[in-house]
Design an enzyme around this catalytic site. Structure first.
Site, mmCIF file in Angstrom:
data_model
loop_
_atom_site.group_PDB
_atom_site.id
_atom_site.type_symbol
_atom_site.label_atom_id
_atom_site.label_comp_id
_atom_site.label_asym_id
_atom_site.label_seq_id
_atom_site.Cartn_x
_atom_site.Cartn_y
_atom_site.Cartn_z
ATOM 1 N N TYR A 1 0.812 -1.207 0.000
ATOM 2 C CA TYR A 1 0.000 0.000 0.000
ATOM 3 C C TYR A 1 0.852 1.266 0.000
ATOM 4 C CZ TYR A 1 -4.555 -2.191 0.171
ATOM 5 O OH TYR A 1 -5.686 -2.889 -0.173
ATOM 6 N N ALA B 1 -13.746 10.492 -18.830
ATOM 7 C CA ALA B 1 -13.901 11.669 -17.972
ATOM 8 C C ALA B 1 -13.050 12.835 -18.445
ATOM 9 C CB ALA B 1 -13.542 11.301 -16.535
ATOM 10 N N GLY C 1 -16.941 6.956 -14.837
ATOM 11 C CA GLY C 1 -15.869 5.972 -14.797
ATOM 12 C C GLY C 1 -16.057 4.871 -13.782
ATOM 13 N N ASP D 1 -7.201 7.416 -4.018
ATOM 14 C CA ASP D 1 -6.142 8.407 -4.213
ATOM 15 C C ASP D 1 -6.651 9.787 -3.789
ATOM 16 O OD1 ASP D 1 -7.490 9.734 -6.571
ATOM 17 O OD2 ASP D 1 -7.175 7.745 -7.442
ATOM 18 N N ASN E 1 -18.999 7.215 -19.403
ATOM 19 C CA ASN E 1 -18.146 6.033 -19.417
ATOM 20 C C ASN E 1 -17.941 5.608 -20.875
ATOM 21 O OD1 ASN E 1 -17.040 3.317 -18.994
ATOM 22 N ND2 ASN E 1 -17.803 3.508 -16.901
ATOM 23 N N HIS F 1 -14.375 4.149 -0.185
ATOM 24 C CA HIS F 1 -13.487 3.009 0.038
ATOM 25 C C HIS F 1 -12.205 3.400 0.753
ATOM 26 C CE1 HIS F 1 -15.707 0.939 -3.522
ATOM 27 N NE2 HIS F 1 -16.346 0.795 -2.384
ATOM 28 N N CYS G 1 -5.037 3.143 13.249
ATOM 29 C CA CYS G 1 -4.706 2.011 14.117
ATOM 30 C C CYS G 1 -5.713 0.889 13.906
ATOM 31 C CB CYS G 1 -4.720 2.472 15.569
ATOM 32 S SG CYS G 1 -4.433 1.131 16.748
ATOM 33 N N CYS H 1 -1.967 3.275 21.500
ATOM 34 C CA CYS H 1 -2.119 1.940 22.082
ATOM 35 C C CYS H 1 -1.020 0.978 21.654
ATOM 36 C CB CYS H 1 -3.496 1.368 21.741
ATOM 37 S SG CYS H 1 -3.706 0.966 19.989
#
Length: 270
Positions: free
Chosen positions: A76, A256, A212, A112, A238, A127, A135, A175
């Site tokens: 990631y 787009a 899109g 992004d 699209n 998302h 955490c 923590c």
């Protein structure tokens, strides 16, 4: 005589222009196709490099994190570096410009920050975001959006060696548990607050632009359906036909980065 390098003018469908001309509030629901034009690969379409080596099931699940957090965190962070190296495309910029004319809410499935860097305020990141790690235990947002001091993977930048990709996740300052990527993994529910803001933005719109997005990832794909069920027109932008196409109020077969600047120019011309 040298041929002109100026792009050919793009005709805005009359139905789309009429719907947008009188709209005071527009909600843009954007999917992976929006970011793909900035060079960010999608789960569905990219079959080479990094994305061919690691499937979504390998790295975008809670089970993957439990098996190998260093690999998942490193992957990631690599994705975050790729996103930072990309630039907002003309579609992102056009949506920011449209906000000078009317109220624009942006609900995105993308993780992004290209909408923000184009100058838009994002209503909901359904998302999650590559730049909002938290955490895994207490949920505290980490101030370290990415590990800037960590060396980038060596070798092929699109398909780094797995060992070069691995990176131990940082610890929560509160923590001392691991900080996890701030994205919604497959099998996880959408954040309640994000969904609430997204649904409210859709219901407040005069027109919803579905840009899109494949229309197959639920529950996010319910948002255009909610709009249509309440009488709010939905314009699909699209290049490909999707599961939304048949139900949409109007469809515009364009990308787009092509359609949105043309739409804004046409609206400002009247």
């Amino acid at each position: 005589m040298q041929p002109s390098t100026r792009p050919a003018p793009v005709d805005v469908p009359r139905a789309v222009l009429e719907l947008l001309r009188g709209a005071e509030t527009v909600t843009a629901f954007t999917g992976a196709g929006m970011s793909a034009e900035s060079g960010i690969p999608t789960f569905r379409d990219a079959q080479t490099g990094l994305w061919a080596r690691y499937s979504a099931a390998d790295l975008a699940t809670v089970d993957a994190w439990s098996r190998d957090p260093a690999l998942v965190w490193g992957w990631y962070q690599h994705r975050a570096r790729l996103a930072r190296a990309s630039e907002p495309n003309d579609g992102h910029i056009a949506l920011a410009t449209l906000a000078e004319r009317c109220t624009v809410g942006i609900v995105t499935q993308n993780v992004d920050d290209l909408h923000e860097r184009a100058g838009s305020n994002v209503t909901a990141h359904l998302h999650g975001s590559l730049f909002a790690p938290r955490c895994r235990h207490c949920g505290t947002r980490s101030l370290r959006a990415d590990d800037a001091d960590a060396p980038a993977p060596t070798g092929d930048p699109d398909a780094p060696d797995p060992e070069a990709l691995r990176q131990e996740p940082p610890m929560c300052v509160h923590c001392r548990c691991e900080v996890r990527p701030g994205v919604v993994w497959f099998g996880e529910p959408l954040p309640v607050d994000e969904w609430g803001r997204a649904e409210a933005a859709v219901l407040a719109a005069d027109v919803v632009l579905a840009i899109g997005t494949s229309g197959v990832v639920y529950p996010a794909a319910r948002l255009p359906e909610i709009a249509l069920a309440t009488g709010i027109p939905v314009v699909e932008i699209n290049p490909d036909e999707t599961s939304l196409s048949e139900a949409a109020t109007a469809c515009w077969r364009a990308t787009a980065a092509t359609a949105l600047p043309a739409l804004v120019a046409a609206l400002n011309a009247h």
